[in-house]
Design an enzyme around this catalytic site. Structure first.
Site, PDB file in Angstrom:
ATOM      1  N   GLU A 419      -6.479 -13.470  -1.568  1.00  0.00           N
ATOM      2  CA  GLU A 419      -6.736 -14.751  -0.894  1.00  0.00           C
ATOM      3  C   GLU A 419      -7.368 -15.779  -1.827  1.00  0.00           C
ATOM      4  O   GLU A 419      -8.474 -16.251  -1.606  1.00  0.00           O
ATOM      5  CB  GLU A 419      -7.647 -14.537   0.324  1.00  0.00           C
ATOM      6  CG  GLU A 419      -6.969 -13.791   1.455  1.00  0.00           C
ATOM      7  CD  GLU A 419      -5.991 -14.656   2.246  1.00  0.00           C
ATOM      8  OE1 GLU A 419      -5.720 -15.808   1.848  1.00  0.00           O
ATOM      9  OE2 GLU A 419      -5.489 -14.143   3.260  1.00  0.00           O
ATOM     10  N   GLU A 489      -1.829  -5.743   3.721  1.00  0.00           N
ATOM     11  CA  GLU A 489      -2.747  -5.560   4.846  1.00  0.00           C
ATOM     12  C   GLU A 489      -1.910  -5.674   6.104  1.00  0.00           C
ATOM     13  O   GLU A 489      -1.096  -6.577   6.237  1.00  0.00           O
ATOM     14  CB  GLU A 489      -3.830  -6.656   4.885  1.00  0.00           C
ATOM     15  CG  GLU A 489      -4.779  -6.613   3.714  1.00  0.00           C
ATOM     16  CD  GLU A 489      -5.816  -7.747   3.725  1.00  0.00           C
ATOM     17  OE1 GLU A 489      -6.115  -8.296   4.800  1.00  0.00           O
ATOM     18  OE2 GLU A 489      -6.308  -8.073   2.636  1.00  0.00           O
TER      19      GLU A 489
HETATM   20  C1  IPT Z   1      -7.510 -10.949   5.302  1.00  0.00           C
HETATM   21  C2  IPT Z   1      -8.372 -10.650   4.121  1.00  0.00           C
HETATM   22  O1  IPT Z   1      -7.602 -10.435   2.983  1.00  0.00           O
HETATM   23  C3  IPT Z   1      -9.245  -9.465   4.323  1.00  0.00           C
HETATM   24  O2  IPT Z   1     -10.213  -9.453   3.314  1.00  0.00           O
HETATM   25  C4  IPT Z   1      -9.874  -9.500   5.675  1.00  0.00           C
HETATM   26  O3  IPT Z   1     -10.652 -10.628   5.791  1.00  0.00           O
HETATM   27  C5  IPT Z   1      -8.813  -9.543   6.699  1.00  0.00           C
HETATM   28  O4  IPT Z   1      -8.043 -10.690   6.537  1.00  0.00           O
HETATM   29  C6  IPT Z   1      -9.363  -9.605   8.086  1.00  0.00           C
HETATM   30  O5  IPT Z   1     -10.296  -8.634   8.353  1.00  0.00           O
HETATM   31  S1  IPT Z   1      -7.220 -12.668   5.241  1.00  0.00           S
HETATM   32  C7  IPT Z   1      -6.682 -13.236   6.806  1.00  0.00           C
HETATM   33  C8  IPT Z   1      -6.717 -14.733   6.775  1.00  0.00           C
HETATM   34  C9  IPT Z   1      -5.329 -12.776   7.141  1.00  0.00           C
END
Ligand code: IPT
Length: 955
Positions: A419, A489
């Site tokens: 990010e 993710e």
């Molecule tokens: C995404 C992040 O990469 C991760 O660190 C964490 O914050 C996660 O979301 C949520 O728990 S960023 C999000 C804007 C998709």
């Protein structure tokens, strides 16, 4: 224009450069023979409110620090001193200071650390020495014996300083000034607690004359010939020995031998040694070749499927200071739950963790310590990754990661960070990494055009988009179209959930281009707290915070698996076991291994209890192969429901689990479900105040059930509310709907029950009601029809929606109260909770528990603990059978109390056990940061009818 008055002695804090004085980065290793002196333990500690509050006289020899406090190194000072040293702050992506790069607030907690040490008696007099810092957040200046040796940033990266010329046998004074905020903080905006301190080890390393400096192990595998090729490049010449392969070769020279390759499934490591004139270094060599080929990520010639998790380093008391046992626990838990990959979100982990990944076998995406997420608030204006002034810092971070970690066979991807938007600095990092290590691939999610990467990576893409990508219908740049896809993710594991895992896995398995993903995330970052149990954002009085968004892991802070992990284990199991009518189909879903490491067992279960069991002989199927195997003739049984359960177990002990550990399982029905029947032979009788029917008595005026036999029952009535889950709550930035808002606006949490009639009929007592919230025209008619055969009592609930329902219901069922209940037994899904889209791990069987043990301790209390597909349950003196199967929860508090609680410690057991018997639940989804439940898991407001049969258990 600048009005800053800070003296130039502190300029380094806001300097965008990575620092000065440190040695070039190099491989991290533990020498076999060169001495090392760990400098962990108690250090003197002085906290100041600003960076420049104190001068550097504390670094001088002879300084009297007797009046200072103490902290333990490694450690974060805000997690020590019971609040006397400040408190943790949690923000997701917002900077907890004004965005004015590279400036940081004047209020900048600064911890001066002092340690006096003697050299051990056997410390050699010759040679040099370095002091190594494995992790300091966020910026440090270091003095040894009064000499300023440098300053550095890059919190989760190692920094070494040459100190041999400064050392003396006794009374060395190591002084370290650590600033919580620095220019480096702009590059470290990860979603986690802000935790200053020297949080990883500090070590003094002897460097004998002729010792190795840096070395790079290149160990590839040719899957066509079965040969491994080894070459160890070393800054200092020496020899490379690998006894098992008869290798004794000069550094820089290649040698080829027949080897067993390394993979996450079979992590074969060869012990070796790098011997230079002055030092011997143990090597653990894994031969494997990582390549991007035919648009796929291949290792040793085969595409791999990543079944991963994102792992932050976390310990509920120690923060990001993890000991070896805790790291091993993480790896063992992952292996035991069929996880084969880990993304080190969002920084290089402690190097010992990577050793464990090599040893036990996990594919690793090693991620650089870089995130500038807070710049999204200003449309990425001034983003450091697109500003050349910051590029040296970015390159320094890339180099420190690659150089430190390059000798780990487990690492298949280098990740530029997380990010951080897009920019030239990222391109510079990728170019440098590709040049330095062309034998691995580069990952970064933030650029969907894939300018710098070898994989198209996304986060939280919903199922339909993932399917489009799988079908290669997603378009995109030419470069991206040729790339494999991963979700770095997905399936946000916050609170109850994540839902929809199995649906993702089906897609990953269906389309070659989809090479799997990494659940967000491994562990809840709850902080152990004396009053709250576990604290989350806001619990330390932060002016800006993101609440419990920091608690979104597959394991609880104490590392007990949450139901999400159990579900994931089932969904990604490496063997599929399915079938019908006495024939079981076994499919090998490993990428490399055959099934010879597994033994198979079957059991024949009647009403959840095993009546016969045996072993099943399964051929050593190769990856991708299936076999159909005949199960034995089932034993005779009458009337009761039966299943086959087939399990795949480890055939012998492995490094990560003992023989007998269940890797995969499947169930095949052997009969249909047996539904309860009650002949309506008894007549309801109206007495003076009561109506009686069979074993039950009802209030004569309201028709409310009062007791069944000797068991008092708080009137069962329709219930549609659940204590909203984190996923029901959604988030502003999530793509899904906020069910909580929709449902509360509609008033589903405050439904009122209007009594329309109580009808004492020939063979039934019928109570008609309408259930609806104030201010709305929508409502549900609920008709309760009670019948009995004299001993059993049957309730049939008929529900009819009225008005225009546009929203799904949270749940649909009845709620009742029992005066006492403790032990619970049931036949149905278990042993853990299950909701419509978190359902795969629920095994039909005979289970027991206590009311307390039925609760899943999500850190922010919410709906939890439902057992699904229940045929019957016994608790509180009653047996309850369902027609059809149902879900139940039982708790010592009401749904309203659960809904209102913010921490588990808010929940207090009352006098009544509240039992929900549910005909349906809305899916759980993952919209705390991702998609909501898929349509097939929605609980629509539709006409429904369901029954329960109650009987009193013998005392
Ligand atoms: C995404 C992040 O990469 C991760 O660190 C964490 O914050 C996660 O979301 C949520 O728990 S960023 C999000 C804007 C998709």
């Amino acid at each position: 224009m600048s009005f800053r008055t800070t003296s130039s002695a502190f300029d380094y804090v806001e300097d965008v450069s990575p620092g000065s004085g440190a040695l070039p980065p190099r491989a991290w290793y533990a020498s076999s023979d060169a001495k090392a002196l760990p400098l962990d333990g108690a250090w003197r500690f002085r906290l100041s409110a600003t960076a420049d509050a104190e001068d550097d006289s504390f670094a001088e020899e002879g300084y009297d620090a007797a009046g200072w406090a103490e902290v333990t190194v490694p450690g974060h000072w805000v997690l020590q001193g019971d609040g006397a040293f400040g408190l943790p702050i949690y923000t997701n992506h917002l900077y907890p200071f004004p965005v004015d790069p590279p400036h940081v607030p004047t209020e900048n907690p600064t911890g001066d650390h002092l340690r006096v040490f003697d050299l051990p008696a056997d410390w050699p007099a010759d040679g040099g020495a370095v002091v190594r810092f494995d992790g300091v957040e966020s910026c440090a200046r270091v003095w040894l014996n009064g000499t300023d040796i440098g300053e550095f940033k890059g919190s989760r990266l190692a920094h070494e300083f040459a100190v041999g010329h400064l050392l003396k046998p006794k009374g060395n004074v190591l002084a370290v000034r650590v600033h919580q905020w620095s220019a480096g903080s702009y590059l470290e905006d990860q979603d986690q607690w802000w935790l200053p301190g020297i949080f990883r080890e500090v070590t003094l390393l002897h460097r004998p004359a002729g010792s190795a400096l840096d070395f790079f192990v290149h160990a590839s595998y040719d899957h066509l010939t079965g040969e491994g090729t080894l070459r160890v490049d070393s800054d200092v010449d020496g020899r490379v020995l690998v006894p098992a392969l008869d290798i004794d070769v000069a550094t820089g020279e290649s040698v080829t031998a027949l080897v067993a390759p390394w993979s996450a499934e079979s992590p074969r490591l060869y012990d070796g040694e790098l011997v230079t004139e002055g030092e011997r270094i143990p090597l653990r060599i894994g031969f494997r070749t990582v390549a991007l080929e035919d648009g796929l990520i291949k290792v040793n010639g085969k595409p791999i499927l990543l079944k991963g998790v994102n792992r932050h380093e976390w310990h509920p008391e120690k923060g990001r200071t993890l000991d070896l046992a805790t790291m091993r626990e993480d790896v063992l838990l992952m292996k035991r739950h069929n996880i084969n990959a880990v993304r080190t979100s969002h920084y290089p982990p402690h190097p010992a963790f990577l050793d464990l990944c090599d040893e036990y076998g996990l594919w690793v995406i090693d991620e650089c310590d870089l995130e500038t997420h807070g710049f999204t608030e200003q449309n990425w204006r001034d983003n450091p990754v697109d500003d050349d002034r910051w590029t040296p810092a970015l390159l320094d971070r890339a180099a420190r990661m690659v150089e430190r970690d390059k000798n780990h066979p487990s690492i298949v991807f280098w990740s530029l960070g997380n990010e951080a938007g897009t920019g030239r600095g990222l391109t510079a990092m990728a170019e440098w990494i590709h040049g330095r290590d062309p034998e691995r691939l580069v990952h970064y999610e933030g650029d969907w055009n894939c300018r710098d990467t070898d994989v198209y990576s996304r986060m939280y893409a919903d199922h339909s988009e993932v399917e489009q990508i799988g079908k290669e219908l997603d378009g995109g740049t030419l470069g991206r179209r040729g790339l494999p896809f991963i979700q770095c993710e997905y399936a946000h594991a916050m609170g109850n959930g994540p839902g929809g895992l199995a649906d993702y896995q089906d897609l990953f398995e269906k389309y070659d281009r989809l090479q799997g993903g990494f659940i967000w995330e491994w562990i809840d970052h709850g902080v152990r707290h004396p009053e709250l149990g576990y604290a989350y954002g806001g619990d330390f009085g932060e002016e800006l915070h993101d609440g419990n968004f920091v608690c979104d892991g597959l394991i609880f802070p104490d590392r007990t698996p949450s139901p999400g992990l159990i579900e994931y284990k089932k969904v990604v199991e490496p063997v599929r076991i399915e079938g019908a009518e006495g024939t079981v189909r076994v499919t090998n879903k490993y990428d490399f291994a055959d099934l010879s490491g597994l033994a198979f067992e079957w059991s024949y279960d009647v009403e959840g209890e095993t009546v016969e069991a045996g072993t099943l002989s399964v051929p050593a199927l190769a990856p991708g192969e299936s076999a159909d195997l005949k199960l034995p003739e089932p034993p005779a049984h009458e009337g009761a429901e039966a299943q086959w359960t087939v399990r795949a177990l480890l055939a012998s002990d492995t490094a990560w689990a003992p023989k007998g550990h269940v890797v995969a399982w499947g169930q095949l029905p052997a009969s249909s479900v047996v539904r309860p029947s009650v002949a309506p032979t008894d007549r309801p009788v109206r007495g003076e105040k009561l109506i009686t029917l069979g074993p039950a008595s009802f209030d004569g005026r309201t028709g409310a059930l009062k007791a069944i036999g000797g068991v008092t029952v708080e009137n069962p009535r329709l219930d549609v509310w659940r204590a909203t889950t984190d996923n029901d709550e959604g988030t502003e930035w999530a793509t899904g709907i906020r069910y909580s808002t929709l449902w509360r606006t509609l008033g589903l949490h405050r439904m009122r029950h209007r009594l329309d009639s109580v009808e004492v009929g020939e063979d039934a007592l019928t109570v008609r009601t309408r259930v609806a919230p104030a201010a709305r025209e929508v409502g549900l008619t609920a008709v309760y029809r009670w019948t009995s055969d004299g001993s059993k009592l049957r309730l049939t609930v008929s529900v009819g929606p009225e008005g225009e329902w546009t929203q799904p219901l949270p749940r649909l069922g009845i709620r009742l109260g029992l005066p006492e209940a403790d032990q619970v037994k049931w036949f149905g899904g278990g042993p853990g909770e299950a909701y419509p889209d978190t359902h795969r791990a629920s095994m039909v069987g005979r289970w027991d528990s206590t009311v307390d043990a039925l609760q899943t301790p999500y850190l922010r209390p919410q709906e939890n603990g439902a057992r699904a597909d229940v045929r019957w349950v016994e608790l509180g003196g009653l047996r309850i059978e369902g027609d059809p199967e149902f879900s139940f929860t039982a708790r010592r508090w009401t749904t309203e109390q659960l809904d209102a609680a913010t921490h588990l410690t808010d929940l207090r057991a009352g006098d009544t056990v509240w039992v929900n018997l549910d005909h349906g639940h809305h899916g759980v989804g993952s919209q705390s940061c991702g998609p909501g439940p898929l349509p097939q898991y929605h609980l629509r407001a539709e006409p429904a009818e369901f029954s329960f049969v109650f009987s009193v258990l013998p005392r």
